[in-house]
Design a protein around this motif. Structure first.
Motif, PDB file in Angstrom:
ATOM      1  N   VAL A 234      43.694  58.687  59.443  1.00 57.89           N
ATOM      2  CA  VAL A 234      44.319  58.061  57.889  1.00 57.89           C
ATOM      3  C   VAL A 234      43.164  57.515  57.170  1.00 57.89           C
ATOM      4  O   VAL A 234      42.465  56.840  57.666  1.00 57.89           O
ATOM      5  CB  VAL A 234      45.207  56.990  58.310  1.00 57.89           C
ATOM      6  N   LEU A 235      43.136  58.165  56.022  1.00 54.05           N
ATOM      7  CA  LEU A 235      42.199  57.517  55.071  1.00 54.05           C
ATOM      8  C   LEU A 235      42.873  56.438  54.207  1.00 54.05           C
ATOM      9  O   LEU A 235      43.866  56.870  53.436  1.00 54.05           O
ATOM     10  CB  LEU A 235      41.797  58.717  54.002  1.00 54.05           C
ATOM     11  N   MET A 236      42.933  55.235  54.825  1.00 48.88           N
ATOM     12  CA  MET A 236      43.762  54.278  54.227  1.00 48.88           C
ATOM     13  C   MET A 236      43.412  53.236  52.965  1.00 48.88           C
ATOM     14  O   MET A 236      44.013  52.789  52.735  1.00 48.88           O
ATOM     15  CB  MET A 236      44.071  53.270  55.544  1.00 48.88           C
ATOM     16  N   ASP A 237      41.836  53.418  52.887  1.00 51.33           N
ATOM     17  CA  ASP A 237      41.420  52.602  51.755  1.00 51.33           C
ATOM     18  C   ASP A 237      40.168  53.225  51.314  1.00 51.33           C
ATOM     19  O   ASP A 237      39.409  53.826  52.046  1.00 51.33           O
ATOM     20  CB  ASP A 237      41.143  51.252  52.126  1.00 51.33           C
ATOM     21  N   PHE A 238      39.769  53.117  50.015  1.00 54.61           N
ATOM     22  CA  PHE A 238      38.693  53.509  49.575  1.00 54.61           C
ATOM     23  C   PHE A 238      38.431  53.018  48.061  1.00 54.61           C
ATOM     24  O   PHE A 238      39.447  52.649  47.384  1.00 54.61           O
ATOM     25  CB  PHE A 238      38.883  55.188  49.328  1.00 54.61           C
ATOM     26  N   ARG A 239      37.136  53.111  47.644  1.00 50.23           N
ATOM     27  CA  ARG A 239      36.893  52.715  46.079  1.00 50.23           C
ATOM     28  C   ARG A 239      35.848  53.580  45.696  1.00 50.23           C
ATOM     29  O   ARG A 239      34.763  53.937  46.128  1.00 50.23           O
ATOM     30  CB  ARG A 239      36.412  51.207  46.379  1.00 50.23           C
ATOM     31  N   CYS A 240      36.154  54.164  44.608  1.00 52.28           N
ATOM     32  CA  CYS A 240      35.180  54.989  43.793  1.00 52.28           C
ATOM     33  C   CYS A 240      35.551  55.068  42.337  1.00 52.28           C
ATOM     34  O   CYS A 240      36.778  54.570  42.094  1.00 52.28           O
ATOM     35  CB  CYS A 240      34.943  56.407  44.281  1.00 52.28           C
ATOM     36  N   SER A 241      34.758  55.732  41.114  1.00 55.20           N
ATOM     37  CA  SER A 241      35.177  55.781  40.083  1.00 55.20           C
ATOM     38  C   SER A 241      36.229  56.906  40.146  1.00 55.20           C
ATOM     39  O   SER A 241      36.145  58.051  40.914  1.00 55.20           O
ATOM     40  CB  SER A 241      33.752  56.266  39.261  1.00 55.20           C
ATOM     41  N   LEU A 242      37.414  56.786  39.234  1.00 55.65           N
ATOM     42  CA  LEU A 242      38.407  57.670  39.205  1.00 55.65           C
ATOM     43  C   LEU A 242      38.405  58.462  37.805  1.00 55.65           C
ATOM     44  O   LEU A 242      39.213  59.262  37.625  1.00 55.65           O
ATOM     45  CB  LEU A 242      39.742  57.103  39.128  1.00 55.65           C
TER      46      LEU A 242
END
Length: 327
Positions: A234-242
């Motif tokens: 499960v890729l449950m959380d992330f942060r990057c530029s959208l």
């Protein structure tokens, strides 16, 4: 006379007892779940509200502290979840009173995952639909189906320390960067300060693995879940530029490498934004199930109708509110 009030530390035992009755499907996990929410911050118990009579609970609504950036401006608020009233009181107004009770104290509430009836009630009482979290699923490699059967959840220590030269596993919360600004300043982005990260992903509640980019502050969090006796990543959380697809595309690619490394056939991810949808769909993911509605109360969000309808308004993941807690 039924009384609606905030809880104190002396109410913890009764709170656990009530949740064991209200959510029998959670079984022995009830105490661990309550302890998890109470670890969010000091005096977190005071953010819980109950319906009580003569020391016995008949309903509850729980809140957990959160923060968010709206177009770059920081604000503190709460997630609301686990609103429930005993069946014998549901024909009374006590359920409505319980929903109305916290509005003055928590005017900027958020929640995700409301069912059809609760969604209608929330919208009638001033909430706004800000979008939804769609569950995306991909078969990464069908060859791993047999190896994933009856395997259970995978412990954090079994995740590799690196993924190529791009991603390093964060072994403890002190290694996390302290980021006092959002990754995307033109949307509603739920906050990810170090205190939140430490509580959410390093408390041992589920076996999470956090990976940080070696050249910037992008990160992602994976865990595993069991679906129909098959273990999935499960890729449950992330942060990057959208702003472009490269940042999130690199995260998805790393997740697939992990799935193959761990011999897992299925990958799951939640999406609240059109750019995330696009990357997932380009990588063969399909949206399944009922999306989880995202509700907020700020009146200024009314000006964001076009962005909300286009799914370009907010970044919310499975880690927010209680989206993944009960998996």
């Amino acid at each position: 006379m039924y009384n609606i009030r905030h809880l104190t530390q002396q109410d913890v035992t009764q709170l656990i007892k009530y949740n064991e009755k209200a959510f029998p499907e959670r079984g022995e996990e009830v105490k661990r779940i309550i302890d998890f929410w109470l670890a969010r911050r000091e005096n977190a118990i005071e953010d819980f509200i109950c319906v009580e009579k003569d020391g016995v609970f008949y309903g509850e609504v729980l809140f957990s502290a959160m923060s968010a950036y709206y177009r770059g401006e920081y604000g503190e608020s709460h997630w609301a979840f686990d609103l429930i009233v005993d069946e014998e009181l549901r024909k009374d107004v006590i359920g409505l009173d319980l929903m109305l009770y916290p509005r003055k104290e928590y005017p900027d509430l958020y929640c995700t995952g409301s069912g059809p009836l609760a969604l209608k009630m929330n919208l009638k009482m001033g909430g706004m639909l800000l979008g939804d979290i769609r569950k995306y699923v991909k078969i990464v490699n069908p060859l791993w189906v047999l190896t994933a059967a009856f395997r259970g959840k995978i412990q954090t220590k079994k995740f590799p320390k690196t993924i190529g030269n791009t991603w390093e596993k964060v072994e403890n919360a002190e290694q996390l960067p302290d980021i006092p600004q959002p990754y995307n300043s033109d949307i509603l982005e739920i906050g990810r300060d170090k205190d939140y990260m430490k509580w959410r992903f390093f408390c041992g509640f589920h076996p999470y693995a956090v990976y940080k980019n070696t050249s910037n502050d992008d990160y992602f969090v994976v865990t595993t879940t069991v679906q129909k006796h098959l273990t999935a990543i499960v890729l449950m959380d992330f942060r990057c530029s959208l702003g472009d697809s490269e940042g999130f595309g690199a995260i998805v690619n790393a997740t697939h490498k992990l799935a193959n490394k761990l011999h897992l056939p299925i990958s799951i991810c939640g999406s609240s934004h059109a750019s995330i949808d696009s990357v997932l769909e380009q990588n063969g993911y399909r949206s399944v199930g009922r999306p989880r509605p995202i509700i907020g109360r700020k009146k200024t969000y009314k000006a964001e109708k076009d962005a909300i309808e286009a799914r370009t308004f907010t970044l919310v993941t499975l880690a927010d509110s209680d989206g993944e807690i009960y998996w």
